[in-house]
Structure formats: structure tokens, C-alpha cells
Write a protein that holds these residues in place. Structure first.
Motif, PDB file in Angstrom:
ATOM      1  N   PRO A  97     -22.795   8.211   9.268  1.00  0.00           N
ATOM      2  CA  PRO A  97     -21.757   9.229   9.085  1.00  0.00           C
ATOM      3  C   PRO A  97     -21.100   9.626  10.410  1.00  0.00           C
ATOM      4  O   PRO A  97     -21.765  10.026  11.350  1.00  0.00           O
ATOM      5  CB  PRO A  97     -22.507  10.407   8.487  1.00  0.00           C
ATOM      6  N   GLY A  98     -19.800   9.458  10.486  1.00  0.00           N
ATOM      7  CA  GLY A  98     -19.048   9.901  11.650  1.00  0.00           C
ATOM      8  C   GLY A  98     -19.029   8.950  12.824  1.00  0.00           C
ATOM      9  O   GLY A  98     -18.324   9.193  13.803  1.00  0.00           O
ATOM     10  N   ASP A  99     -19.782   7.854  12.782  1.00  0.00           N
ATOM     11  CA  ASP A  99     -19.803   6.901  13.897  1.00  0.00           C
ATOM     12  C   ASP A  99     -18.612   5.945  13.789  1.00  0.00           C
ATOM     13  O   ASP A  99     -18.307   5.457  12.702  1.00  0.00           O
ATOM     14  CB  ASP A  99     -21.088   6.077  13.892  1.00  0.00           C
ATOM     15  N   PRO A 100     -17.953   5.665  14.904  1.00  0.00           N
ATOM     16  CA  PRO A 100     -16.854   4.698  14.854  1.00  0.00           C
ATOM     17  C   PRO A 100     -17.383   3.281  14.615  1.00  0.00           C
ATOM     18  O   PRO A 100     -18.502   2.945  14.989  1.00  0.00           O
ATOM     19  CB  PRO A 100     -16.208   4.804  16.230  1.00  0.00           C
ATOM     20  N   VAL A 101     -16.576   2.477  13.978  1.00  0.00           N
ATOM     21  CA  VAL A 101     -16.962   1.098  13.691  1.00  0.00           C
ATOM     22  C   VAL A 101     -16.100   0.173  14.538  1.00  0.00           C
ATOM     23  O   VAL A 101     -14.874   0.256  14.509  1.00  0.00           O
ATOM     24  CB  VAL A 101     -16.765   0.770  12.199  1.00  0.00           C
ATOM     25  N   GLU A 102     -16.757  -0.693  15.282  1.00  0.00           N
ATOM     26  CA  GLU A 102     -16.050  -1.657  16.109  1.00  0.00           C
ATOM     27  C   GLU A 102     -15.583  -2.823  15.233  1.00  0.00           C
ATOM     28  O   GLU A 102     -16.265  -3.181  14.270  1.00  0.00           O
ATOM     29  CB  GLU A 102     -16.960  -2.184  17.219  1.00  0.00           C
ATOM     30  N   PRO A 103     -14.463  -3.429  15.555  1.00  0.00           N
ATOM     31  CA  PRO A 103     -13.989  -4.575  14.766  1.00  0.00           C
ATOM     32  C   PRO A 103     -15.014  -5.710  14.687  1.00  0.00           C
ATOM     33  O   PRO A 103     -15.147  -6.354  13.651  1.00  0.00           O
ATOM     34  CB  PRO A 103     -12.737  -5.034  15.506  1.00  0.00           C
ATOM     35  N   GLU A 104     -15.761  -5.934  15.751  1.00  0.00           N
ATOM     36  CA  GLU A 104     -16.770  -6.993  15.759  1.00  0.00           C
ATOM     37  C   GLU A 104     -17.874  -6.698  14.750  1.00  0.00           C
ATOM     38  O   GLU A 104     -18.403  -7.608  14.106  1.00  0.00           O
ATOM     39  CB  GLU A 104     -17.376  -7.171  17.158  1.00  0.00           C
ATOM     40  N   GLU A 105     -18.242  -5.422  14.617  1.00  0.00           N
ATOM     41  CA  GLU A 105     -19.277  -5.046  13.658  1.00  0.00           C
ATOM     42  C   GLU A 105     -18.796  -5.272  12.228  1.00  0.00           C
ATOM     43  O   GLU A 105     -19.549  -5.750  11.381  1.00  0.00           O
ATOM     44  CB  GLU A 105     -19.672  -3.582  13.843  1.00  0.00           C
ATOM     45  N   SER A 106     -17.556  -4.918  11.971  1.00  0.00           N
ATOM     46  CA  SER A 106     -16.985  -5.142  10.643  1.00  0.00           C
ATOM     47  C   SER A 106     -16.927  -6.630  10.328  1.00  0.00           C
ATOM     48  O   SER A 106     -17.255  -7.051   9.218  1.00  0.00           O
ATOM     49  CB  SER A 106     -15.585  -4.550  10.547  1.00  0.00           C
ATOM     50  N   GLU A 107     -16.508  -7.420  11.292  1.00  0.00           N
ATOM     51  CA  GLU A 107     -16.423  -8.866  11.096  1.00  0.00           C
ATOM     52  C   GLU A 107     -17.799  -9.459  10.828  1.00  0.00           C
ATOM     53  O   GLU A 107     -17.958 -10.318   9.946  1.00  0.00           O
ATOM     54  CB  GLU A 107     -15.788  -9.526  12.317  1.00  0.00           C
ATOM     55  N   LEU A 108     -18.807  -9.005  11.565  1.00  0.00           N
ATOM     56  CA  LEU A 108     -20.170  -9.485  11.356  1.00  0.00           C
ATOM     57  C   LEU A 108     -20.650  -9.133   9.950  1.00  0.00           C
ATOM     58  O   LEU A 108     -21.229  -9.973   9.255  1.00  0.00           O
ATOM     59  CB  LEU A 108     -21.118  -8.898  12.395  1.00  0.00           C
ATOM     60  N   ALA A 109     -20.414  -7.906   9.519  1.00  0.00           N
ATOM     61  CA  ALA A 109     -20.833  -7.485   8.184  1.00  0.00           C
ATOM     62  C   ALA A 109     -20.160  -8.344   7.112  1.00  0.00           C
ATOM     63  O   ALA A 109     -20.815  -8.781   6.162  1.00  0.00           O
ATOM     64  CB  ALA A 109     -20.509  -6.014   7.964  1.00  0.00           C
ATOM     65  N   THR A 133     -24.013   0.698   3.779  1.00  0.00           N
ATOM     66  CA  THR A 133     -23.103   1.702   4.318  1.00  0.00           C
ATOM     67  C   THR A 133     -23.334   1.886   5.805  1.00  0.00           C
ATOM     68  O   THR A 133     -22.376   1.953   6.589  1.00  0.00           O
ATOM     69  CB  THR A 133     -23.288   3.054   3.595  1.00  0.00           C
ATOM     70  N   VAL A 134     -24.583   1.943   6.212  1.00  0.00           N
ATOM     71  CA  VAL A 134     -24.898   2.100   7.633  1.00  0.00           C
ATOM     72  C   VAL A 134     -24.464   0.870   8.409  1.00  0.00           C
ATOM     73  O   VAL A 134     -23.885   0.976   9.490  1.00  0.00           O
ATOM     74  CB  VAL A 134     -26.407   2.377   7.834  1.00  0.00           C
ATOM     75  N   LEU A 135     -24.707  -0.338   7.837  1.00  0.00           N
ATOM     76  CA  LEU A 135     -24.307  -1.564   8.518  1.00  0.00           C
ATOM     77  C   LEU A 135     -22.803  -1.606   8.710  1.00  0.00           C
ATOM     78  O   LEU A 135     -22.310  -1.920   9.787  1.00  0.00           O
ATOM     79  CB  LEU A 135     -24.758  -2.792   7.726  1.00  0.00           C
ATOM     80  N   ILE A 136     -22.075  -1.267   7.666  1.00  0.00           N
ATOM     81  CA  ILE A 136     -20.624  -1.343   7.734  1.00  0.00           C
ATOM     82  C   ILE A 136     -20.039  -0.172   8.506  1.00  0.00           C
ATOM     83  O   ILE A 136     -19.153  -0.337   9.333  1.00  0.00           O
ATOM     84  CB  ILE A 136     -20.027  -1.415   6.321  1.00  0.00           C
ATOM     85  N   ASN A 137     -20.544   1.019   8.250  1.00  0.00           N
ATOM     86  CA  ASN A 137     -19.957   2.215   8.840  1.00  0.00           C
ATOM     87  C   ASN A 137     -20.688   2.738  10.061  1.00  0.00           C
ATOM     88  O   ASN A 137     -20.174   3.603  10.758  1.00  0.00           O
ATOM     89  CB  ASN A 137     -19.886   3.335   7.793  1.00  0.00           C
ATOM     90  N   GLY A 138     -21.892   2.276  10.318  1.00  0.00           N
ATOM     91  CA  GLY A 138     -22.643   2.743  11.468  1.00  0.00           C
ATOM     92  C   GLY A 138     -23.278   4.104  11.262  1.00  0.00           C
ATOM     93  O   GLY A 138     -23.984   4.604  12.106  1.00  0.00           O
TER      94      GLY A 138
END
Length: 65
Positions: free
Chosen positions: A13-25, A6-11
Motif C-alpha cells: 500500500p502506497g509504495d511506488p512501482v518501478e516499470p521494471e517491477e511491473s515488467e517482471l510481474a 498485489t504486493v508483487l505488482i504494487n509493492g
């Protein structure tokens, strides 16, 4: 409960997720799933092909599994 995934994907609670982070996950999860589920099937298929070739006299039997 917040898991590591959850932290890897979402960063967190309340943190924005960058598209690059989602792609990496997604890439990492794909690689792990491939290693766990697909690779054993590929190894077994290659092993069966090698054993079939040995049975036909293509090469001497190996002592390795």
C-alpha cells in the motif's frame, strides 16, 4: 485483503512501482499461464502426431504414455 500478487505488482500500500517491477510481474505471470494452459496442448499435439506416425508404420509402438 492484500494478496501476494498485489504486493508483487504494487509493492504494498502506497509504495511506488518501478516499470521494471511491473515488467517482471507480467513476464512471470505470462510464463505461469503458458505453462498451465499452453504446454499441455503442445504436449498433446506432439503425442497425437507421434501416434499417427506409429499407426502409419513409421516406428514401433512405444510402451510409454
Amino acid at each position: 485483503m492484500i494478496t501476494a500478487a498485489t504486493v508483487l505488482i504494487n509493492g504494498g500500500p502506497g509504495d511506488p512501482v518501478e516499470p521494471e517491477e511491473s515488467e517482471l510481474a507480467l513476464t512471470l505471470m505470462t510464463d505461469v499461464l503458458d505453462e498451465v494452459f499452453q504446454m499441455p496442448a503442445r504436449v498433446q499435439k506432439a503425442r497425437a502426431a507421434r501416434q499417427a506416425k506409429q499407426r502409419k508404420g513409421g516406428e514401433p509402438p512405444s510402451t510409454q504414455a
